[in-house]
Enzyme design. Structure first.
Site: not given
Length: 372
Positions: A189, A332
């Site tokens: 994300e 991430e």
């Protein structure tokens, strides 16, 4: 195939077509395949259970696929990107524009997960579910719901229907990738303020105090950290998310990225394929998916224990144990390529290590380390 979200009003009930179909289609793992994989490991030249996580990960995947011998030749990390209105409350040390900059940098190979993904022969699939502003990059999947969520101290972060839509986007993308032959997916994300939304969702679903679930994220001062916790408490008090309904929690205090990753976990379980959790934010999304159907847990493999304080408590709720503890807290999806390599090592070892029988040895006298 992309399906259109169909809803009715709240009083009449929600028609969650794809979501309902997905939840209802999830079945338990294949216990016979798991037993065969465990038996094969137990016949290799080593004390029983002595390769720990390498064994358990491959046994778990055997239960997913129904096969003892598996490969993860084709792998991807799906990065859900979206802004969060609660960033207006000063809950992050980074400015909100960072979401857009990092999202655009994914396809250029400049981010942490893109770099580690390249090292681990992993594709990065970037999805815009709600980044503020326009992004003109054909390599980024545009499934934008809105220009970020709303500030949850002023009311719900999104509508219930938008929360469903975010989850269904994740299901659709997961279904497409598994259908294209990907053997495993990871979850990632990008979104300034998403440790705030994750802590809020976790506290809402578990009644854990915000002091436990809320960390300093990308690096806050003590004063900023105190403000962040106060913001989360206000958001929960104002919106009163339903502990028994993870969709309601996502809608009221969550983010589009959490919803998208929740959908990815549901898709993996439906397709009987493995999916790897990254850190705190994707773990919170995993918890939402498991609360929608407890069987989802059987298809999830945690990568590492995030440095965020709430991460341990999510793992406790999920009753899962991360492979690694490297002090990482980037997010991430950066933990996923590391986990892929451990899983791959386990699969290779299971197929190529010698057996007691092949070496004419008797392993009967060795102790089962798993039972110590």
């Amino acid at each position: 195939m992309t399906r259109k979200l169909e809803t009715t009003n709240r009083k009449g009930g929600i028609q969650m077509n794809l979501l309902k179909e997905t939840i209802n289609s999830i079945t338990p793992p294949n216990e016979e395949a798991k037993k065969l994989a465990r038996d094969k490991w137990d016949g290799l030249v080593k004390p029983v259970g002595s390769l720990g996580t390498l064994e358990e990960a491959t046994i778990k995947i055997a239960g997913m696929t129904g096969k003892v011998a598996n490969k993860i030749d084709k792998r991807a990390i799906v990065v859900m990107c979206g802004d969060n209105g609660v960033a207006d409350e000063g809950v992050s040390s980074a400015p909100q524009i960072f979401t857009k900059v990092l999202t655009e940098s994914m396809t250029k190979g400049l981010t942490g997960v893109a770099t580690l993904g390249k090292y681990a022969n992993t594709d990065i699939v970037t999805v815009n579910v709600g980044v503020i502003g326009e992004i003109d990059d054909p390599k980024i999947i545009n499934r934008k719901i809105a220009n970020g969520t709303k500030n949850f101290v002023n009311g719900p972060a999104m509508t219930y229907e938008e929360a469903i839509k975010s989850i269904e986007i994740g299901i659709e993308i997961g279904d497409k990738l598994y259908g294209e032959g990907y053997d495993i997916l990871g979850t990632g994300e990008v979104g300034i303020g998403n440790t705030t939304t994750s802590a809020a969702v976790l506290s809402a679903l578990t009644n854990l105090d915000v002091d436990i679930t809320c960390g300093k994220g990308a690096g806050l001062t003590d004063e900023q950290h105190s403000n962040k916790k106060d913001v989360i408490r206000r958001g929960i008090e104002i919106n009163k998310p339903n502990k028994e309904d993870p969709i309601d929690a996502i809608a009221k205090v969550g983010g589009f990225d959490i919803g998208g990753m929740c959908g990815l976990f549901l898709s993996a379980a439906k397709n009987k394929k493995p999916i790897v959790v990254d850190g705190f934010i994707s773990s919170t999304a995993a918890l939402c998916a498991v609360k929608l159907n407890p069987l989802v847990k059987e298809y999830i493999i945690p990568s590492h224990l995030s440095g965020e304080p709430g991460a341990k408590y999510v793992m406790d709720e999920l009753q899962l144990k991360p492979m690694l503890n490297l002090g990482m807290r980037l997010g991430e999806g950066t933990g996923c390529p590391l986990a892929f390599q451990i899983i791959e090592a386990g699969m290779y070892t299971l197929e190529h290590m010698g057996t007691f029988e092949s070496l004419s040895l008797d392993g009967g006298a060795l102790v089962d380390i798993r039972e110590e």
